[in-house]
Design a protein around this motif. Structure first.
Motif, PDB file in Angstrom:
ATOM      1  N   ALA A 236      53.274  41.376 -10.190  1.00  0.00           N
ATOM      2  CA  ALA A 236      53.491  42.778  -9.860  1.00  0.00           C
ATOM      3  C   ALA A 236      52.321  43.311  -9.046  1.00  0.00           C
ATOM      4  N   PRO A 237      52.551  44.300  -8.185  1.00  0.00           N
ATOM      5  CA  PRO A 237      51.431  44.925  -7.479  1.00  0.00           C
ATOM      6  C   PRO A 237      50.362  45.370  -8.473  1.00  0.00           C
ATOM      7  N   PRO A 238      49.094  45.141  -8.157  1.00  0.00           N
ATOM      8  CA  PRO A 238      48.018  45.443  -9.106  1.00  0.00           C
ATOM      9  C   PRO A 238      48.010  46.911  -9.535  1.00  0.00           C
ATOM     10  N   VAL A 239      47.655  47.118 -10.798  1.00  0.00           N
ATOM     11  CA  VAL A 239      47.544  48.452 -11.381  1.00  0.00           C
ATOM     12  C   VAL A 239      46.073  48.848 -11.369  1.00  0.00           C
ATOM     13  N   GLU A 240      45.760  49.997 -10.775  1.00  0.00           N
ATOM     14  CA  GLU A 240      44.372  50.430 -10.689  1.00  0.00           C
ATOM     15  C   GLU A 240      43.933  51.072 -12.007  1.00  0.00           C
ATOM     16  N   THR A 241      42.853  50.567 -12.574  1.00  0.00           N
ATOM     17  CA  THR A 241      42.256  51.135 -13.779  1.00  0.00           C
ATOM     18  C   THR A 241      40.762  51.329 -13.531  1.00  0.00           C
ATOM     19  N   ALA A 243      38.458  49.985 -15.063  1.00  0.00           N
ATOM     20  CA  ALA A 243      37.791  48.694 -15.273  1.00  0.00           C
ATOM     21  C   ALA A 243      38.018  47.716 -14.128  1.00  0.00           C
ATOM     22  N   GLY A 244      39.034  47.985 -13.290  1.00  0.00           N
ATOM     23  CA  GLY A 244      39.345  47.079 -12.205  1.00  0.00           C
ATOM     24  C   GLY A 244      40.839  47.054 -11.941  1.00  0.00           C
ATOM     25  N   TRP A 245      41.237  46.200 -11.013  1.00  0.00           N
ATOM     26  CA  TRP A 245      42.657  46.023 -10.707  1.00  0.00           C
ATOM     27  C   TRP A 245      43.281  45.064 -11.731  1.00  0.00           C
ATOM     28  N   LEU A 246      44.271  45.564 -12.463  1.00  0.00           N
ATOM     29  CA  LEU A 246      44.995  44.716 -13.400  1.00  0.00           C
ATOM     30  C   LEU A 246      46.094  43.980 -12.650  1.00  0.00           C
ATOM     31  N   LEU A 247      46.020  42.664 -12.648  1.00  0.00           N
ATOM     32  CA  LEU A 247      47.033  41.845 -11.993  1.00  0.00           C
ATOM     33  C   LEU A 247      47.861  41.114 -13.040  1.00  0.00           C
ATOM     34  N   ILE A 248      49.143  41.419 -13.065  1.00  0.00           N
ATOM     35  CA  ILE A 248      50.097  40.667 -13.873  1.00  0.00           C
ATOM     36  C   ILE A 248      50.684  39.580 -12.973  1.00  0.00           C
ATOM     37  N   TYR A 249      50.538  38.332 -13.372  1.00  0.00           N
ATOM     38  CA  TYR A 249      51.004  37.230 -12.542  1.00  0.00           C
ATOM     39  C   TYR A 249      51.755  36.219 -13.404  1.00  0.00           C
ATOM     40  N   HIS A 250      52.339  35.222 -12.780  1.00  0.00           N
ATOM     41  CA  HIS A 250      53.022  34.187 -13.565  1.00  0.00           C
ATOM     42  C   HIS A 250      52.226  32.885 -13.508  1.00  0.00           C
ATOM     43  N   GLY A 251      52.266  32.170 -14.618  1.00  0.00           N
ATOM     44  CA  GLY A 251      51.655  30.862 -14.707  1.00  0.00           C
ATOM     45  C   GLY A 251      52.704  29.850 -15.101  1.00  0.00           C
ATOM     46  N   VAL A 252      52.588  28.648 -14.564  1.00  0.00           N
ATOM     47  CA  VAL A 252      53.608  27.629 -14.785  1.00  0.00           C
ATOM     48  C   VAL A 252      52.974  26.365 -15.353  1.00  0.00           C
ATOM     49  N   LYS A 253      53.602  25.880 -16.404  1.00  0.00           N
ATOM     50  CA  LYS A 253      53.215  24.599 -16.994  1.00  0.00           C
ATOM     51  C   LYS A 253      54.390  23.649 -16.876  1.00  0.00           C
ATOM     52  N   CYS A 254      54.176  22.526 -16.186  1.00  0.00           N
ATOM     53  CA  CYS A 254      55.233  21.520 -16.045  1.00  0.00           C
ATOM     54  C   CYS A 254      55.229  20.595 -17.261  1.00  0.00           C
ATOM     55  N   THR A 255      56.380  20.410 -17.875  1.00  0.00           N
ATOM     56  CA  THR A 255      56.513  19.530 -19.030  1.00  0.00           C
ATOM     57  C   THR A 255      57.646  18.546 -18.770  1.00  0.00           C
ATOM     58  N   ALA A 256      57.786  17.583 -19.645  1.00  0.00           N
ATOM     59  CA  ALA A 256      58.861  16.600 -19.516  1.00  0.00           C
ATOM     60  C   ALA A 256      60.233  17.263 -19.621  1.00  0.00           C
ATOM     61  N   SER A 266      45.096  39.197 -15.379  1.00  0.00           N
ATOM     62  CA  SER A 266      43.746  39.035 -14.864  1.00  0.00           C
ATOM     63  C   SER A 266      43.229  40.400 -14.425  1.00  0.00           C
ATOM     64  N   LEU A 267      41.916  40.527 -14.293  1.00  0.00           N
ATOM     65  CA  LEU A 267      41.281  41.760 -13.855  1.00  0.00           C
ATOM     66  C   LEU A 267      40.407  41.461 -12.648  1.00  0.00           C
ATOM     67  N   LEU A 268      40.627  42.217 -11.549  1.00  0.00           N
ATOM     68  CA  LEU A 268      39.892  42.022 -10.309  1.00  0.00           C
ATOM     69  C   LEU A 268      38.997  43.224 -10.032  1.00  0.00           C
ATOM     70  N   SER A 330      50.220  48.352 -24.730  1.00  0.00           N
ATOM     71  CA  SER A 330      49.220  49.393 -24.512  1.00  0.00           C
ATOM     72  C   SER A 330      48.278  48.956 -23.399  1.00  0.00           C
ATOM     73  N   LEU A 331      48.187  49.751 -22.344  1.00  0.00           N
ATOM     74  CA  LEU A 331      47.311  49.399 -21.236  1.00  0.00           C
ATOM     75  C   LEU A 331      45.853  49.364 -21.691  1.00  0.00           C
ATOM     76  N   SER A 332      45.440  50.337 -22.476  1.00  0.00           N
ATOM     77  CA  SER A 332      44.046  50.373 -22.923  1.00  0.00           C
ATOM     78  C   SER A 332      43.714  49.171 -23.797  1.00  0.00           C
ATOM     79  N   GLU A 333      44.656  48.744 -24.624  1.00  0.00           N
ATOM     80  CA  GLU A 333      44.415  47.564 -25.458  1.00  0.00           C
ATOM     81  C   GLU A 333      44.316  46.300 -24.606  1.00  0.00           C
ATOM     82  N   LEU A 334      45.137  46.222 -23.571  1.00  0.00           N
ATOM     83  CA  LEU A 334      45.089  45.054 -22.694  1.00  0.00           C
ATOM     84  C   LEU A 334      43.748  44.995 -21.957  1.00  0.00           C
ATOM     85  N   ILE A 335      43.289  46.130 -21.461  1.00  0.00           N
ATOM     86  CA  ILE A 335      41.998  46.157 -20.769  1.00  0.00           C
ATOM     87  C   ILE A 335      40.881  45.774 -21.728  1.00  0.00           C
ATOM     88  N   SER A 336      40.933  46.269 -22.952  1.00  0.00           N
ATOM     89  CA  SER A 336      39.918  45.916 -23.948  1.00  0.00           C
ATOM     90  C   SER A 336      39.929  44.420 -24.237  1.00  0.00           C
TER      91      SER A 336
END
Length: 349
Positions: A236-241, A243-256, A266-268, A330-336
Motif C-alpha cells: 500500500a502507499p506509505p502512511v505518513e506518521t 515516526a516515519g513512513w509506514l510501509l505495508i508490503y507483502h513477503g513471500v516464502k516458497c515451500t514445497a 516496515s518503517l522508512l 491500532s496504528l499507534s501500537e504498530l508503530i510502538s
C-alpha cells in the motif's frame, strides 16, 4: 506481537462478465468518510480490468460500478490492467497498475483529478531486455542468483526469455513530494527499489540506465526474515506518521506446497525513505482463514491499500486471488512495536 483483527471478506465476485472469475488486490483512498476501492476484476480467461466501489466508512458498501472504470486500451496492456494502487499528490490522483501484454508485466500510471476520468500516462518503469539488464548490472549485482535465477526457474519465462523484458511490478507513489521530488517504489525481484524524480518526464532511457547500473544502491528493502525469504513487493502507499513512513508490503516464502504470501510492515525515514528504520521480524498477518487459504491461488494475503480512521488502520487485501478482505489494527501500537525492532537495535544486539 501486534494485535490484528481479521474483519472478513468485504467484496466478492459477481455474475457480471468483467468480474465473474474474481475480485482482488484493491487500491484504496479515503476522501472524508468515503473510501474508494479500485480493484482488480478478473473475467474468465484471466483477463483483468479495474472495477470501483465506494464505502461509507471502512466497510459499508454504498455503490459499486457495473462495468470497469479502467480497461486495456494499448498494446502494452492488451491482456490486462492489474493490481492497482492509488494516492493523491497535491490535487492529482496517481493510480498505478501492472500492464500485462501476455509476456511482459510492467508498472504503468493513470492520473485523475476527480476519480472518475483517468488519463493513462503509459509505462513508467524501465523497459530493458534480460541481456541489457545483465549488462547494466554487471559487477554490482548478482543477476544470475537473484533476478535471473528466479526467472529461470519459471519454465514459461525460461523458454521465451530472449523476447521478454525484465518484469517490474508493485509500483506505488508516496502520497506527497519528499524534498521537492516525486517518489515511488517499484519491484524488480526479489527486492524493493526507490525512484525519486523532479517530474515524470525525467524518466528517460538514460535515467533508467543509471538507475539499473546502481540497482543495489537504489534498493531499499531486501528479503530478510523467514516469512519473506523468497521475495518481497510494495503493498500500500506509505502512511505518513511522526515516526516515519509506514510501509505495508507483502513477503513471500516458497515451500514445497506452494508460495505463502503474508502482509508485512516496515518503517522508512520521513526525509530519506532510502533509509529503513525498523521492520517487523514476523508477518503482520498471514493466511490462516478459509478465504485466504483456498482460492484461485491458495495461501495469499496481498495488501494493496489502507484507510485510517482515528487510530485504527484498515488494511485491504486480496485473499487467495479470489476476493477482497480487510483487517484492522491500532496504528499507534504498530508503530510502538516497530520501534522495538529498529535496524540500529538489531545491529547493536
Amino acid at each position: 506481537m501486534i494485535q490484528v483483527t481479521k474483519e472478513g471478506v468485504l467484496l466478492e465476485r459477481t455474475s457480471l462478465d468483467f468480474e465473474s472469475h474474481g475480485v482482488l488486490n484493491p487500491g484504496v483512498i479515503r476522501e472524508g468518510n468515503t473510501v474508494h476501492l479500485f480493484y482488480r476484476a478478473v473475467k474468465t480467461g484471466n483477463h483483468s480490468t479495474i472495477g470501483h466501489c465506494k464505502l461509507d466508512g471502512p466497510h459499508e458498501i454504498v455503490s459499486r460500478e457495473t462495468e470497469p472504470v479502467i480497461s486495456p486500451e494499448f498494446a502494452y496492456e492488451s491482456l490486462g490492467v492489474e493490481d492497482p494502487r492509488i494516492c493523491r499528490i497535491d490535487h492529482v490522483y496517481y493510480l498505478t497498475y501492472t500492464a500485462f501484454d501476455g509476456k511482459n508485466a510492467l508498472g504503468a500510471l493513470a492520473t485523475s483529478r476527480d476519480l472518475k476520468h483517468f488519463e493513462k500516462q503509459g509505462i513508467i518503469v524501465p523497459q530493458f531486455s534480460y541481456t541489457q539488464f545483465e549488462s547494466l548490472t554487471k559487477g554490482g549485482w548478482d543477476v544470475e542468483d537473484r533476478y535471473l535465477g528466479y526467472c529461470n526457474s519459471n519454465p514459461f519465462i525460461k523458454e521465451t526469455n530472449h523476447s521478454h523484458l525484465i518484469w517490474d511490478k508493485d509500483v506505488l507513489f508516496f502520497p506527497r513530494r519528499i524534498n521537492g521530488q516525486l517518489c515511488f517504489l517499484h519491484r524488480i525481484k526479489p527486492d524493493i527499489q526507490l525512484v525519486s524524480v523532479n517530474e515524470l518526464t525525467d524518466l528517460t532511457v538514460s535515467f533508467w540506465e543509471d538507475h539499473i547500473s546502481r540497482l543495489t544502491q537504489n534498493t531499499i528493502l531486501f528479503p530478510k526474515y523467514e516469512h519473506e525469504t523468497s521475495y518481497i513487493g510494495a503493498g500500500a502507499p506509505p502512511v505518513e506518521t511522526e515516526a516515519g513512513w509506514l510501509l505495508i508490503y507483502h513477503g513471500v516464502k516458497c515451500t514445497a506446497e506452494g508460495n505463502i504470501y503474508s502482509a508485512c510492515a516496515s518503517l522508512l525515514d520521513l526525509h530519506n525513505p532510502k533509509k529503513e528504520l525498523a521492520r517487523l521480524p514476523y508477518p503482520l498477518f498471514e493466511p490462516d482463514q478459509p478465504w485466504e487459504l483456498y482460492g484461485e491461488v491458495d495461501n495469499v494475503c496481498f495488501p494493496c491499500g489502507t484507510a485510517l480512521f482515528g487510530d485504527t488502520l484498515y488494511i485491504y487485501y486480496g485473499a487467495a486471488d479470489r476476493q477482497i478482505a480487510y483487517a484492522s489494527l491500532s496504528l499507534s501500537e504498530l508503530i510502538s512495536e516497530l520501534k522495538l525492532n529498529t535496524i540500529e537495535h538489531e545491529t547493536s544486539s
